[in-house]
Enzyme design. Structure first.
Site, PDB file in Angstrom:
ATOM      1  N   TYR A 118       0.844  -1.208   0.000  1.00  0.00           N
ATOM      2  CA  TYR A 118       0.000   0.000   0.000  1.00  0.00           C
ATOM      3  C   TYR A 118       0.872   1.248   0.000  1.00  0.00           C
ATOM      4  CZ  TYR A 118      -3.781   3.081   1.770  1.00  0.00           C
ATOM      5  OH  TYR A 118      -4.706   4.075   1.942  1.00  0.00           O
TER       6      TYR A 118
HETATM    7  N1  LIG Z   1     -10.729   5.725   4.784  1.00  0.00           N
HETATM    8  C1  LIG Z   1      -9.644   6.359   5.128  1.00  0.00           C
HETATM    9  O1  LIG Z   1      -9.539   6.910   6.230  1.00  0.00           O
HETATM   10  C2  LIG Z   1      -8.495   6.426   4.166  1.00  0.00           C
HETATM   11  C3  LIG Z   1      -7.255   6.841   4.672  1.00  0.00           C
HETATM   12  C4  LIG Z   1      -6.214   7.001   3.787  1.00  0.00           C
HETATM   13  C5  LIG Z   1      -6.407   6.768   2.431  1.00  0.00           C
HETATM   14  N2  LIG Z   1      -7.608   6.347   1.971  1.00  0.00           N
HETATM   15  C6  LIG Z   1      -7.762   6.135   0.526  1.00  0.00           C
HETATM   16  O2  LIG Z   1      -9.021   6.621   0.117  1.00  0.00           O
HETATM   17  C7  LIG Z   1      -9.473   5.859  -1.002  1.00  0.00           C
HETATM   18  C8  LIG Z   1     -10.870   5.335  -0.739  1.00  0.00           C
HETATM   19  O3  LIG Z   1     -10.781   4.492   0.390  1.00  0.00           O
HETATM   20  P1  LIG Z   1     -12.045   4.048   1.223  1.00  0.00           P
HETATM   21  O4  LIG Z   1     -11.599   4.046   2.634  1.00  0.00           O
HETATM   22  O5  LIG Z   1     -13.246   4.803   0.820  1.00  0.00           O
HETATM   23  O6  LIG Z   1     -12.163   2.520   0.729  1.00  0.00           O
HETATM   24  P2  LIG Z   1     -13.466   1.619   0.405  1.00  0.00           P
HETATM   25  O7  LIG Z   1     -12.995   0.214   0.408  1.00  0.00           O
HETATM   26  O8  LIG Z   1     -14.563   1.992   1.329  1.00  0.00           O
HETATM   27  O9  LIG Z   1     -13.820   2.050  -1.079  1.00  0.00           O
HETATM   28  C9  LIG Z   1     -12.958   1.720  -2.138  1.00  0.00           C
HETATM   29  C10 LIG Z   1     -13.764   1.559  -3.394  1.00  0.00           C
HETATM   30  O10 LIG Z   1     -12.873   1.192  -4.473  1.00  0.00           O
HETATM   31  C11 LIG Z   1     -13.482   0.105  -5.199  1.00  0.00           C
HETATM   32  N3  LIG Z   1     -12.447  -0.694  -5.867  1.00  0.00           N
HETATM   33  C12 LIG Z   1     -11.576  -1.567  -5.311  1.00  0.00           C
HETATM   34  N4  LIG Z   1     -10.788  -2.118  -6.240  1.00  0.00           N
HETATM   35  C13 LIG Z   1     -11.168  -1.574  -7.440  1.00  0.00           C
HETATM   36  C14 LIG Z   1     -10.731  -1.759  -8.773  1.00  0.00           C
HETATM   37  N5  LIG Z   1      -9.731  -2.597  -9.067  1.00  0.00           N
HETATM   38  N6  LIG Z   1     -11.347  -1.051  -9.747  1.00  0.00           N
HETATM   39  C15 LIG Z   1     -12.349  -0.187  -9.451  1.00  0.00           C
HETATM   40  N7  LIG Z   1     -12.812   0.013  -8.200  1.00  0.00           N
HETATM   41  C16 LIG Z   1     -12.229  -0.680  -7.205  1.00  0.00           C
HETATM   42  C17 LIG Z   1     -14.227  -0.685  -4.131  1.00  0.00           C
HETATM   43  O11 LIG Z   1     -15.207  -1.537  -4.690  1.00  0.00           O
HETATM   44  C18 LIG Z   1     -14.795   0.450  -3.277  1.00  0.00           C
HETATM   45  O12 LIG Z   1     -16.016   0.913  -3.792  1.00  0.00           O
HETATM   46  C19 LIG Z   1      -8.440   4.760  -1.244  1.00  0.00           C
HETATM   47  O13 LIG Z   1      -7.565   5.150  -2.248  1.00  0.00           O
HETATM   48  C20 LIG Z   1      -7.736   4.684   0.097  1.00  0.00           C
HETATM   49  O14 LIG Z   1      -6.429   4.191  -0.026  1.00  0.00           O
HETATM   50  C21 LIG Z   1      -8.652   6.159   2.818  1.00  0.00           C
END
Ligand SMILES: NC(=O)c1ccc[n+]([C@@H]2O[C@H](COP(=O)([O-])OP(=O)(O)OC[C@H]3O[C@@H](n4cnc5c(N)ncnc54)[C@H](O)[C@@H]3O)[C@@H](O)[C@H]2O)c1
Length: 263
Positions: A158
């Protein structure tokens, strides 16, 4: 929220759930046309239907695996076909790479992480460039993570992908400034579906994360992350490019110590 994105069109990867879903709704509220590009067919279709019904918005869903270059190129073409233009590309999708100690991380995890987390954005940005450079309104928003910035433990795949994504964004910001395309990074902290899964697997970690946040809570995808993404996607950000914005209630300031449970 005022209609700051009226007449603009956006592609949001992973827009069916979590932060992507929140950004999609904030964009619709701001008047944008939105293409939700999502691997999870049920979630993507549901999000598009809900946003259409609730707001009467121009929202489409296309099932997309962003780890596949052809599908990413098709996603961009679909947006242009539906909306007649593309102004904003939000590379948000991430999923499916397990946590592991560095020495136990399979090479395949690192490669898979790179495809979803970094190559997908690279392919999307290349495909979108002709459209993004057309109207002086081009914006790229790439979603990275404090996890990579601070090199948190047991998530090397990651961290590597997210830091590659940040330098991709900054390189594009430099090269594409002459086309008035602004490229920025959000490192979010929000209660997404991924967060809820992590919290279910490790409630003590989740409680630690909440307690360690200077604002005492993790953010909301729509109300806390959405407005910043709207700002980065619109005219107000026309002179801001190449930046990393930590939208996390201040938790990056002193860092958040956390690590998932691994063997
Ligand atoms: N939630 C947090 O606090 C947090 C913190 C740091 C970074 N992030 C980043 O924010 C972004 C969203 O994260 P989140 O927490 O909402 O995650 P989540 O798992 O809730 O949502 C991720 C979405 O991406 C989709 N997805 C996964 N693989 C895919 C693919 N190959 N093609 C198309 N879609 C795909 C999933 O189906 C899902 O809808 C990510 O890039 C994550 O790394 C989140």
């Amino acid at each position: 929220m005022s209609e700051r994105l009226a007449g603009r069109s956006a592609v949001i990867t992973g827009g069916g759930l979590g932060i992507g879903r929140g950004i999609a709704e904030a964009y619709v509220q701001a008047g944008a046309n939105v293409l939700i590009a999502e691997l999870n067919e049920e979630a993507g279709a549901k999000a598009a239907t809900e946003l259409r019904e609730q707001y009467g918005a121009n929202v489409e869903f296309v099932r997309t695996d962003v780890a596949d270059r052809q599908q990413v190129q098709d996603m961009i073409a679909t947006a242009v076909e539906h909306f007649g233009r593309l102004d904003v590309l939000v590379n948000n999708a991430w999923g499916g790479i397990p946590y592991a100690r560095l020495e136990k991380t399979p090479e395949g995890s690192v490669r898979a992480g790179f495809e979803v987390g970094a190559m997908a954005a690279f392919w999307g940005m290349q495909a979108a460039f002709p459209e993004l450079s057309k109207h002086g309104t081009g914006r790229v928003i790439n979603i990275a993570s404090l996890n990579g910035v601070n090199a948190h433990m047991y998530s090397v795949a990651y961290n590597m992908a997210k830091e590659a994504l940040r330098t991709l964004t900054r390189t594009a910001a430099r090269e594409w400034a002459e086309h008035q395309i602004c490229c920025n990074i959000i490192c979010p902290g929000a209660k997404s579906d991924a967060y809820n899964r992590m919290a279910a697997a490790s409630p003590e970690n989740a409680a630690r994360m909440d307690a360690a946040n200077p604002m005492g809570r993790l953010g909301d995808p729509l109300d806390d992350i959405g407005p910043v993404a709207v700002f980065l996607g619109g005219d107000d950000c026309r002179y801001l490019t190449g930046n990393t914005l930590f939208v996390d209630g201040g938790s990056h300031i002193n860092g958040v110590q956390w690590a998932p449970n691994v063997d």
